[in-house]
Design a protein around this motif. Structure first.
Motif, PDB file in Angstrom:
ATOM      1  N   VAL A  52       3.729   3.433  -8.400  1.00 16.96           N
ATOM      2  CA  VAL A  52       4.489   4.673  -8.880  1.00 16.96           C
ATOM      3  C   VAL A  52       3.808   5.963  -8.485  1.00 16.96           C
ATOM      4  CG1 VAL A  52       5.030   6.200 -10.877  1.00 16.96           C
ATOM      5  CG2 VAL A  52       5.877   3.679 -10.480  1.00 16.96           C
ATOM      6  N   ASN A  53       2.314   5.989  -8.713  1.00 16.98           N
ATOM      7  CA  ASN A  53       1.404   7.289  -8.480  1.00 16.98           C
ATOM      8  C   ASN A  53       1.754   7.790  -7.019  1.00 16.98           C
ATOM      9  OD1 ASN A  53       0.605   6.769 -11.240  1.00 16.98           O
ATOM     10  ND2 ASN A  53      -1.120   5.955 -10.817  1.00 16.98           N
ATOM     11  N   PRO A  54       1.427   7.141  -6.178  1.00 21.98           N
ATOM     12  CA  PRO A  54       1.577   7.721  -4.992  1.00 21.98           C
ATOM     13  C   PRO A  54       3.073   8.378  -4.492  1.00 21.98           C
ATOM     14  CG  PRO A  54       0.643   5.625  -4.423  1.00 21.98           C
ATOM     15  CD  PRO A  54       0.956   5.625  -5.755  1.00 21.98           C
ATOM     16  N   ILE A  55       3.996   7.552  -4.939  1.00 21.30           N
ATOM     17  CA  ILE A  55       5.606   8.247  -4.861  1.00 21.30           C
ATOM     18  C   ILE A  55       5.568   9.526  -5.573  1.00 21.30           C
ATOM     19  CG2 ILE A  55       7.877   7.630  -4.968  1.00 21.30           C
ATOM     20  CD1 ILE A  55       7.135   4.543  -4.466  1.00 21.30           C
ATOM     21  N   GLU A  56       4.886   9.547  -6.878  1.00 23.42           N
ATOM     22  CA  GLU A  56       5.117  10.570  -7.726  1.00 23.42           C
ATOM     23  C   GLU A  56       4.370  11.705  -7.015  1.00 23.42           C
ATOM     24  OE1 GLU A  56       3.408  11.913 -12.006  1.00 23.42           O
ATOM     25  OE2 GLU A  56       3.522   9.967 -11.528  1.00 23.42           O
ATOM     26  N   ALA A  57       3.196  11.430  -6.302  1.00 26.33           N
ATOM     27  CA  ALA A  57       2.436  12.573  -5.861  1.00 26.33           C
ATOM     28  C   ALA A  57       3.252  13.145  -4.580  1.00 26.33           C
ATOM     29  CB  ALA A  57       1.171  12.011  -5.196  1.00 26.33           C
ATOM     30  N   ALA A  58       4.039  12.301  -3.884  1.00 27.45           N
ATOM     31  CA  ALA A  58       5.079  12.819  -2.891  1.00 27.45           C
ATOM     32  C   ALA A  58       5.933  13.710  -3.447  1.00 27.45           C
ATOM     33  CB  ALA A  58       5.582  11.565  -2.015  1.00 27.45           C
ATOM     34  N   PHE A  59       6.612  13.270  -4.560  1.00 27.56           N
ATOM     35  CA  PHE A  59       7.663  14.010  -5.046  1.00 27.56           C
ATOM     36  C   PHE A  59       6.900  15.283  -5.514  1.00 27.56           C
ATOM     37  CE2 PHE A  59      10.229  10.372  -5.656  1.00 27.56           C
ATOM     38  CZ  PHE A  59      11.514  10.979  -5.645  1.00 27.56           C
ATOM     39  N   ASP A 119       0.760  -0.998   0.189  1.00 26.97           N
ATOM     40  CA  ASP A 119      -0.052  -0.038  -0.017  1.00 26.97           C
ATOM     41  C   ASP A 119       0.853   1.245   0.116  1.00 26.97           C
ATOM     42  OD1 ASP A 119      -1.745   1.983   0.276  1.00 26.97           O
ATOM     43  OD2 ASP A 119      -2.737   1.301   2.046  1.00 26.97           O
ATOM     44  N   ALA A 120       1.296   1.512  -1.164  1.00 26.37           N
ATOM     45  CA  ALA A 120       2.193   2.704  -1.277  1.00 26.37           C
ATOM     46  C   ALA A 120       1.590   4.065  -0.941  1.00 26.37           C
ATOM     47  CB  ALA A 120       2.694   2.873  -2.684  1.00 26.37           C
ATOM     48  N   ASP A 150       1.381  10.868   3.467  1.00 33.46           N
ATOM     49  CA  ASP A 150       1.852  11.781   4.464  1.00 33.46           C
ATOM     50  C   ASP A 150       3.240  12.487   4.341  1.00 33.46           C
ATOM     51  OD1 ASP A 150      -0.488  11.524   5.664  1.00 33.46           O
ATOM     52  OD2 ASP A 150       0.214   9.956   6.808  1.00 33.46           O
ATOM     53  N   VAL A 151       3.949  12.057   3.271  1.00 38.92           N
ATOM     54  CA  VAL A 151       5.318  12.415   2.854  1.00 38.92           C
ATOM     55  C   VAL A 151       5.236  14.176   2.708  1.00 38.92           C
ATOM     56  CG1 VAL A 151       7.383  12.426   1.485  1.00 38.92           C
ATOM     57  CG2 VAL A 151       6.425  10.264   2.282  1.00 38.92           C
ATOM     58  N   ASP A 152       5.938  14.699   3.241  1.00 38.19           N
ATOM     59  CA  ASP A 152       5.901  16.380   3.286  1.00 38.19           C
ATOM     60  C   ASP A 152       7.389  16.753   3.181  1.00 38.19           C
ATOM     61  OD1 ASP A 152       6.430  16.112   5.995  1.00 38.19           O
ATOM     62  OD2 ASP A 152       4.619  17.409   6.350  1.00 38.19           O
ATOM     63  N   ASP A 153       8.362  15.864   3.279  1.00 37.74           N
ATOM     64  CA  ASP A 153       9.630  16.559   3.439  1.00 37.74           C
ATOM     65  C   ASP A 153      10.587  15.161   2.991  1.00 37.74           C
ATOM     66  OD1 ASP A 153      10.277  14.901   5.605  1.00 37.74           O
ATOM     67  OD2 ASP A 153       9.999  16.665   7.036  1.00 37.74           O
ATOM     68  N   THR A 154      11.888  15.478   2.695  1.00 38.41           N
ATOM     69  CA  THR A 154      13.115  14.361   2.406  1.00 38.41           C
ATOM     70  C   THR A 154      13.085  13.285   3.514  1.00 38.41           C
ATOM     71  OG1 THR A 154      14.524  15.812   3.010  1.00 38.41           O
ATOM     72  CG2 THR A 154      14.103  15.928   0.825  1.00 38.41           C
ATOM     73  N   ASP A 155      13.037  13.699   4.695  1.00 37.47           N
ATOM     74  CA  ASP A 155      13.268  12.658   5.799  1.00 37.47           C
ATOM     75  C   ASP A 155      11.913  11.698   5.894  1.00 37.47           C
ATOM     76  OD1 ASP A 155      15.602  13.717   6.598  1.00 37.47           O
ATOM     77  OD2 ASP A 155      14.600  14.655   8.184  1.00 37.47           O
ATOM     78  N   GLY A 156      10.869  12.326   5.482  1.00 37.42           N
ATOM     79  CA  GLY A 156       9.666  11.355   5.465  1.00 37.42           C
ATOM     80  C   GLY A 156       9.666  10.599   4.121  1.00 37.42           C
ATOM     81  N   LEU A 157      10.435  10.945   2.929  1.00 36.93           N
ATOM     82  CA  LEU A 157      10.505  10.248   1.758  1.00 36.93           C
ATOM     83  C   LEU A 157      11.514   9.114   2.034  1.00 36.93           C
ATOM     84  CD1 LEU A 157      10.062  10.020  -1.038  1.00 36.93           C
ATOM     85  CD2 LEU A 157      11.752  11.583  -1.835  1.00 36.93           C
ATOM     86  N   ILE A 178      17.984   4.675  -2.108  1.00 35.39           N
ATOM     87  CA  ILE A 178      17.066   5.442  -1.540  1.00 35.39           C
ATOM     88  C   ILE A 178      17.668   6.878  -1.182  1.00 35.39           C
ATOM     89  CG2 ILE A 178      15.843   5.591   0.543  1.00 35.39           C
ATOM     90  CD1 ILE A 178      15.360   2.627   0.617  1.00 35.39           C
ATOM     91  N   GLU A 179      18.937   6.755  -0.779  1.00 31.77           N
ATOM     92  CA  GLU A 179      19.614   7.983  -0.652  1.00 31.77           C
ATOM     93  C   GLU A 179      19.933   8.787  -1.740  1.00 31.77           C
ATOM     94  OE1 GLU A 179      20.584  10.919   1.842  1.00 31.77           O
ATOM     95  OE2 GLU A 179      20.111   8.765   2.705  1.00 31.77           O
ATOM     96  N   SER A 180      20.235   8.369  -2.841  1.00 31.91           N
ATOM     97  CA  SER A 180      20.340   8.952  -3.967  1.00 31.91           C
ATOM     98  C   SER A 180      19.064   9.744  -4.404  1.00 31.91           C
ATOM     99  CB  SER A 180      21.029   8.144  -5.051  1.00 31.91           C
ATOM    100  OG  SER A 180      20.264   7.346  -5.734  1.00 31.91           O
ATOM    101  N   VAL A 181      17.903   8.897  -4.674  1.00 30.69           N
ATOM    102  CA  VAL A 181      16.754   9.342  -4.744  1.00 30.69           C
ATOM    103  C   VAL A 181      16.272  10.758  -3.802  1.00 30.69           C
ATOM    104  CG1 VAL A 181      14.108   8.880  -5.019  1.00 30.69           C
ATOM    105  CG2 VAL A 181      15.791   7.338  -5.943  1.00 30.69           C
ATOM    106  N   VAL A 182      16.496  10.299  -2.611  1.00 27.61           N
ATOM    107  CA  VAL A 182      16.214  11.394  -1.752  1.00 27.61           C
ATOM    108  C   VAL A 182      17.069  12.679  -1.769  1.00 27.61           C
ATOM    109  CG1 VAL A 182      16.123  12.089   1.017  1.00 27.61           C
ATOM    110  CG2 VAL A 182      15.226   9.809   0.171  1.00 27.61           C
ATOM    111  N   THR A 183      18.193  12.415  -2.244  1.00 21.80           N
ATOM    112  CA  THR A 183      19.063  13.549  -2.427  1.00 21.80           C
ATOM    113  C   THR A 183      18.718  14.395  -3.462  1.00 21.80           C
ATOM    114  OG1 THR A 183      21.054  12.417  -1.616  1.00 21.80           O
ATOM    115  CG2 THR A 183      21.508  14.329  -2.868  1.00 21.80           C
TER     116      THR A 183
END
Length: 189
Positions: A129-136, A66-67, A73-80, A181-186
């Motif tokens: 992909v869609n929920p993660i795209e929305a977070a970005f 369940d992405a 609720d992701v609203d910052d890079t730490d949450g991502l 994960i770190e490279s995507v978050v960066t």
């Protein structure tokens, strides 16, 4: 007048189908042997699920990661970072580690039999992909960047998960997942 579906029985059958498919896979799935193995009939499977294709869709819907729950609720890079790490854990050692094998098989089958498996495989990818795209997007990325970042994360983690299942090398794949994960978050930061 058609009698109403027994929701409990349908749920019980779906759970049995999931267990069966996790052991035996999707490639050679036929309703008659499946029904016999779980103690029902092909007619009952068709009654509760309509078709083989709908049954597979229901299996995936019941067991996919369940992405939305992880990323809505992701609203910052730490949450991502936390959400991506939770997704990795879910598909490798958590409750999704069994169903992810079905997803990997489904995606493989879709490349050789797109008519039968293509739309379900596409829906399965989009569900991640869609929920993660929305977070970005919430983090301020342009739509194409958001889509690319989400695709990189989903496809990268899925590939590492497959690598882990094949090689059983948890240390190497965990390290690679952390680096991905770190490279995507960066990039997201």
């Amino acid at each position: 007048m058609a009698r109403p579906l027994n929701v409990e029985k349908r749920s019980e059958l779906l759970e049995q189908v999931v267990q069966y498919l996790q052991l035996h896979g999707l490639a050679q799935m036929s309703l008659s042997p499946l029904a016999q193995a779980i103690g029902t009939s092909k007619r009952m499977l068709l009654y509760y699920f309509g078709s083989r294709e709908n049954l597979l869709a229901q299996v995936w819907a019941a067991r996919h990661p369940d992405a939305h729950a992880l990323f809505d609720d992701v609203d910052d890079t730490d949450g991502l970072r936390r959400a991506a790490s939770a997704l990795w854990e879910a598909i490798t050692v958590g409750e999704q580690s069994g169903p992810v094998r079905l997803l990997l098989e489904l995606l493989s089958l879709a490349t050789t039999d797109p008519d039968q498996y293509g739309s379900l495989a596409t829906e399965s990818i989009e569900a991640l992909v869609n929920p993660i795209e929305a977070a970005f997007l919430r983090l301020g990325h342009q739509p194409r960047q958001a889509q690319a970042g989400a695709t990189l994360l989903v496809s990268g983690l899925r590939g590492l998960c497959q690598d882990r299942l094949v090689t059983q090398d948890t240390a190497r794949t965990d390290a690679a997942a952390r680096q991905l994960i770190e490279s995507v978050v960066t990039v997201a930061g």
